[in-house]
Design an enzyme around this catalytic site. Structure first.
Site, mmCIF file in Angstrom:
data_model
loop_
_atom_site.group_PDB
_atom_site.id
_atom_site.type_symbol
_atom_site.label_atom_id
_atom_site.label_comp_id
_atom_site.label_asym_id
_atom_site.label_seq_id
_atom_site.Cartn_x
_atom_site.Cartn_y
_atom_site.Cartn_z
ATOM 1 N N ASP A 13 -2.771 -14.947 0.343
ATOM 2 C CA ASP A 13 -3.934 -15.101 -0.542
ATOM 3 C C ASP A 13 -4.631 -16.454 -0.400
ATOM 4 O O ASP A 13 -5.202 -16.975 -1.362
ATOM 5 C CB ASP A 13 -3.533 -14.885 -2.021
ATOM 6 C CG ASP A 13 -2.942 -13.523 -2.251
ATOM 7 O OD1 ASP A 13 -3.351 -12.571 -1.551
ATOM 8 O OD2 ASP A 13 -2.061 -13.395 -3.121
ATOM 9 N N GLY A 40 -4.549 -7.898 0.485
ATOM 10 C CA GLY A 40 -5.799 -7.715 -0.249
ATOM 11 C C GLY A 40 -6.685 -8.865 0.167
ATOM 12 O O GLY A 40 -6.427 -10.005 -0.200
ATOM 13 N N HIS A 41 -7.682 -8.578 0.988
ATOM 14 C CA HIS A 41 -8.540 -9.633 1.532
ATOM 15 C C HIS A 41 -9.932 -9.502 0.908
ATOM 16 O O HIS A 41 -10.593 -8.480 1.059
ATOM 17 C CB HIS A 41 -8.603 -9.525 3.067
ATOM 18 C CG HIS A 41 -7.271 -9.799 3.711
ATOM 19 N ND1 HIS A 41 -7.060 -9.746 5.064
ATOM 20 C CD2 HIS A 41 -6.082 -10.163 3.172
ATOM 21 C CE1 HIS A 41 -5.791 -10.043 5.328
ATOM 22 N NE2 HIS A 41 -5.176 -10.298 4.191
ATOM 23 N N GLN A 225 -0.747 -11.680 4.768
ATOM 24 C CA GLN A 225 0.310 -12.453 4.091
ATOM 25 C C GLN A 225 0.227 -13.925 4.537
ATOM 26 O O GLN A 225 -0.852 -14.379 4.863
ATOM 27 C CB GLN A 225 1.705 -11.863 4.349
ATOM 28 C CG GLN A 225 1.947 -10.510 3.693
ATOM 29 C CD GLN A 225 1.300 -9.337 4.425
ATOM 30 O OE1 GLN A 225 1.528 -9.141 5.599
ATOM 31 N NE2 GLN A 225 0.499 -8.567 3.734
#
Ligand code: GDP
Ligand code: IMO
Ligand code: MG
Length: 434
Positions: A13, A40-41, A225
């Site tokens: 993140d 989750g980008h 990640q």
């Protein structure tokens, strides 16, 4: 012109999606090489937000290709949803823009069920996974009983493989005390249909990429990640189940190490972690809460609040080592505005000693106390600034100090979530150029 790998230099993140979206203008092809929809980008363009879990973060640029490599674990249902959502918004008009490897492993319903059931059974000792079935899918890959994208394209073969695997899954789920509705025939029907839906995108991605390289195309590899979540080099066992470091970029898409010229590590100006595991600079106080609030630190995949803390230069120097970082992009510098002082961990105190290098034993990391260097903060808002010289002197001094401590140049700073809110000092696709 070089090919560039982007990796997370912390616990995930870091803002990889934003930086990949920004750099896509200089590349021809963006490649995901590991992880799955645990990622989750987030991309923000002109105020419009997009969160991508599987499709590479170059997809908002028409004319640029996006590849999901063999090293990715792919939930075809998530992939189809993502494709449909992008199309509904006017993106991915040309199906040729997306390439999916025949060899990527498929996340099947039992993988997700096992992931969730195991976490529930582990109680306090749980890893805090995203519950997306990532670990169990990689396990099956290494155990040589996985189902790959190519298997979805042949219903008879898929039926055979599902039959072989589902009995074992039922056993494990029963052992974990989890209820599972694994109807073989329904699974085969559903996944064969998903296979038909993604057929236009599926190909030998290694061969495709090799062809692109031969034509002189520029590749941008998009890590998911972060370094400290790498299955070999992270805080094992509180890690994800793939190699997140730059060395895996080529393995995860079927190219060789000579395809990579530049490795860009992404780091927040502070740090966050989601899930369990050692995190020496974690702040469980008001300052941590303030970072979480100002930085909007809630997971893009699960919505969980992220743990927050100061920047850890020991961990970043370690990331520089295990990734061979050529440069760092520092994101969320704007979030530090208004703190009276800002801190950088420069060592770990343990048993009366101060360590300057990351201990290789995660249980030792758990016992370490950070040794901080404290610098004066700044009060100026940074969002509208676009050049290095525009930055307030104290913000520049902070970035320079991190650079000195880590021994890697900070080639850009992000000062807001939007694509345009960026200060690029040096372009990794044109290193050395002004
Ligand atoms: P990724 O997984 O590495 O792509 O990062 P995430 O998207 O999960 O999390 C990064 C979050 O920070 C997202 O909400 C981004 O929109 C946001 N973000 C990225 N860069 C900046 C920045 O420079 N400033 C601020 N305020 N937010 C940013
Ligand atoms: P992006 O690409 C942050 C964490 C989970 C958990 C551990 C294992 O958005 O940076 P998994 O579901 O992979 O088996 O969970 O890894 N994790 C992430 N943390 N960002 C991510 O991805 C993550 N993907 C997995 O929270 O601690
Ligand atoms: Mg993320």
């Amino acid at each position: 012109m070089p090919n560039v790998v982007v990796v997370g230099a912390q616990w995930g993140d870091e803002g990889k999606g934003k930086i990949v979206d920004l750099l896509t203008q200089y590349a021809d092809v963006v490649v995901r090489f590991q992880g799955g929809n645990n990622a989750g980008h987030t991309l923000v363009v002109g105020g419009e937000k997009t969160v991508l879990h599987l499709i590479p973060a170059g997809i908002l640029h028409p004319g640029k290709s996006c590849v999901i490599g063999n090293g990715v674990v792919c939930d075809p249902e998530v992939l189809v949803t993502e494709i449909e959502q992008l199309k509904a918004r006017g993106f991915l008009k040309d199906d040729k823009q997306l390439v999916v490897s025949l060899d990527a492993h498929v996340i099947m319903p039992w993988h997700q069920a096992i992931d969730v059931a195991r976490e529930q059974s582990m109680g306090q000792g749980k890893i805090g996974t995203t519950g997306r079935g990532i670990g169990p899918t990689y396990e099956d890959k290494v155990a040589r009983r996985g189902i790959r994208i190519r298997d979805l394209l042949d219903e008879a073969r898929l039926a055979r493989k599902v039959k072989d695997r589902v009995a074992l899954a039922r056993e494990e789920l029963a052992r974990l005390g989890a209820k599972a509705d694994l109807d073989e025939a329904a699974i085969v029907k559903k996944y064969a249909a998903l296979g038909r839906r993604i057929t236009p995108y599926v190909t030998d991605a290694s061969l495709w990429l090799h062809g692109a390289l031969k034509q002189g195309k520029q590749l941008l590899f998009e890590g998911a990640q972060g370094t400290m979540l790498d299955v070999d080099h992270g805080t094992y066992p509180f890690v994800t189940s793939s190699n997140t470091v730059a060395g895996n970029a080529v393995v995860g898409c079927g190219l060789g190490p000579t395809a990579v010229d530049y490795v860009l590590g992404i780091s927040k100006a502070y740090s966050t972690r989601v899930g369990s595991g050692p995190y020496p600079t974690e702040l469980k106080d008001d300052t941590g809460e303030r970072l979480r609030k100002l930085g909007g630190e809630y997971g893009a995949t699960t919505g969980r609040p992220r743990r927050t803390g100061w920047l850890d230069a020991v961990a970043l120097r370690y990331a520089a080592r295990v990734n061979g970082l050529s440069g760092i992009a520092m994101t969320k510098l704007d979030v530090l505005t208004g703190f009276e002082t800002v801190k950088i961990a420069v060592g770990y105190r343990t048993g009366g000693k101060v360590l300057e290098e990351m201990p290789s034993d995660p249980e030792l990391i758990e016992r370490c106390e950070p040794v901080y260097e404290e610098l004066p903060g700044w009060t100026e808002k940074l969002e509208k600034l676009r050049t290095w010289d525009d930055l307030p002197p104290r913000a520049r001094a902070y970035v320079k100090r991190v650079e000195e401590r880590v021994g890697v140049k900070v080639i850009g700073c992000s000062v807001g979530a939007d694509r345009g809110e960026t200060i690029l000092v040096e372009n990794p696709f044109r290193p050395g150029a002004k």
